[in-house]
Design an enzyme around this catalytic site. Structure first.
Site, PDB file in Angstrom:
ATOM      1  N   SER A  67       0.841  -1.187   0.000  1.00 40.57           N
ATOM      2  CA  SER A  67       0.000   0.000   0.000  1.00 40.57           C
ATOM      3  C   SER A  67       0.884   1.247   0.000  1.00 40.57           C
ATOM      4  O   SER A  67       1.962   1.253  -0.593  1.00 40.57           O
ATOM      5  CB  SER A  67      -0.951  -0.037   1.206  1.00 40.57           C
ATOM      6  OG  SER A  67      -1.877   1.019   1.154  1.00 40.57           O
ATOM      7  N   SER A  68       0.434   2.287   0.689  1.00 40.68           N
ATOM      8  CA  SER A  68       1.175   3.544   0.696  1.00 40.68           C
ATOM      9  C   SER A  68       0.644   4.456   1.793  1.00 40.68           C
ATOM     10  O   SER A  68      -0.547   4.400   2.143  1.00 40.68           O
ATOM     11  CB  SER A  68       1.018   4.246  -0.658  1.00 40.68           C
ATOM     12  OG  SER A  68       1.552   5.546  -0.619  1.00 40.68           O
ATOM     13  N   TYR A  83      -4.772   7.599  -7.147  1.00 35.22           N
ATOM     14  CA  TYR A  83      -3.798   6.740  -6.475  1.00 35.22           C
ATOM     15  C   TYR A  83      -4.069   6.701  -4.976  1.00 35.22           C
ATOM     16  O   TYR A  83      -4.129   5.626  -4.360  1.00 35.22           O
ATOM     17  CB  TYR A  83      -2.387   7.259  -6.745  1.00 35.22           C
ATOM     18  CG  TYR A  83      -1.301   6.457  -6.055  1.00 35.22           C
ATOM     19  CD1 TYR A  83      -0.846   5.260  -6.593  1.00 35.22           C
ATOM     20  CD2 TYR A  83      -0.725   6.909  -4.863  1.00 35.22           C
ATOM     21  CE1 TYR A  83       0.157   4.526  -5.967  1.00 35.22           C
ATOM     22  CE2 TYR A  83       0.271   6.191  -4.228  1.00 35.22           C
ATOM     23  CZ  TYR A  83       0.710   4.992  -4.786  1.00 35.22           C
ATOM     24  OH  TYR A  83       1.697   4.267  -4.155  1.00 35.22           O
ATOM     25  N   LYS A  88      -5.282   3.355  -2.755  1.00 40.51           N
ATOM     26  CA  LYS A  88      -4.521   2.786  -1.650  1.00 40.51           C
ATOM     27  C   LYS A  88      -5.330   2.810  -0.354  1.00 40.51           C
ATOM     28  O   LYS A  88      -5.193   1.913   0.492  1.00 40.51           O
ATOM     29  CB  LYS A  88      -3.202   3.536  -1.469  1.00 40.51           C
ATOM     30  CG  LYS A  88      -2.225   3.322  -2.621  1.00 40.51           C
ATOM     31  CD  LYS A  88      -1.873   1.854  -2.824  1.00 40.51           C
ATOM     32  CE  LYS A  88      -0.806   1.654  -3.876  1.00 40.51           C
ATOM     33  NZ  LYS A  88      -0.426   0.236  -4.056  1.00 40.51           N
TER      34      LYS A  88
END
Length: 230
Positions: A138-139, A155, A159
């Site tokens: 993920s982020s 984006y 995530k």
């Protein structure tokens, strides 16, 4: 955090998506070193050059390729112990109303729908082992607590969705270790040359999560071996 880790992955089978470059390539390499039979998924399997890995054609937006990939692993290996959902795109940047709808859909398809569909197809094999691990790359761009990335809004949203999927899957399958990880800003094609982290550093925690022993923490978001808020 002190967590019991498996010293070896001998006899285990792993699938890594987006394994032809960057963090995915590094994860696949390290899992292979640990003894796992690694299926290295990529849209172009000819880009998988490691002789000790099993190249696998896998575009996570293609339902037929997802099914074919899992069928092949079932036929050849008969088990799946580690699934690393790594494939991702950065997608478009800018004000939401100016973004190309097709680029929005592609970002969500690769980063969120792909991991969901692939995990769904693989869930039977994963749960058969009783101690399998799912690692969702993920982020921090998807953290509510850290501020969702609005510069690359699709984006960031994708995530955030992947984080939510991690938490929900863990709740439904308590015997399955499901965790998400933020690898940090890494010098990859996506991260760019100015990113402060090496690819090896970015792969470190995902590989660590893939080594979790039965009974380890699950349903969490990790960065550098520590849990962080969703």
């Amino acid at each position: 955090m002190n967590v019991e880790l498996l010293d070896s992955l001998d006899g285990q089978v792993a699938l890594v998506t987006g394994a032809n470059r960057g963090i995915g390539e590094a994860i696949a390499r390290e899992l292979t070193k640990l003894g796992a039979a690694v299926y290295a998924g990529a849209r172009d399997p000819e880009k998988i050059t490691a002789p000790d890995q099993r190249p696998l054609e896998l575009d996570v937006t293609d339902e037929r390729q997802i099914t074919a990939a899992i069928d092949r692993i079932a036929d050849e290996a008969g088990r799946l112990d580690v699934l690393v959902n790594n494939a991702a795109v950065y997608g478009p940047a800018g004000k939401f109303g100016t973004l190309d709808p097709e680029e929005i859909e592609t970002t969500l398809a690769v980063n969120l729908h792909g991991p969901v569909r692939l995990t769904r197809e693989a869930i039977s094999m994963l749960t058969e082992q009783g101690d399998s691990r799912v690692v969702n790359v993920s982020s921090g761009s998807g953290q509510f607590s850290g501020g969702i990335d609005t510069g690359h809004l699709p984006y960031g949203v994708s995530k955030t969705g992947l984080n939510a999927f991690t938490d929900a899957l863990d709740a439904q399958y308590p015997g399955l270790l499901v965790n998400a990880v933020c690898p940090g800003w890494v010098r990859t094609e996506m991260g760019g040359a100015s990113a402060p982290r090496s690819v090896a550093k970015g792969a470190e925690t995902p590989v660590w999560l893939a080594r979790f022993a039965p009974g380890s923490p699950s349903g969490r978001l990790w960065r550098d071996g520590e849990t962080v808020e969703w």
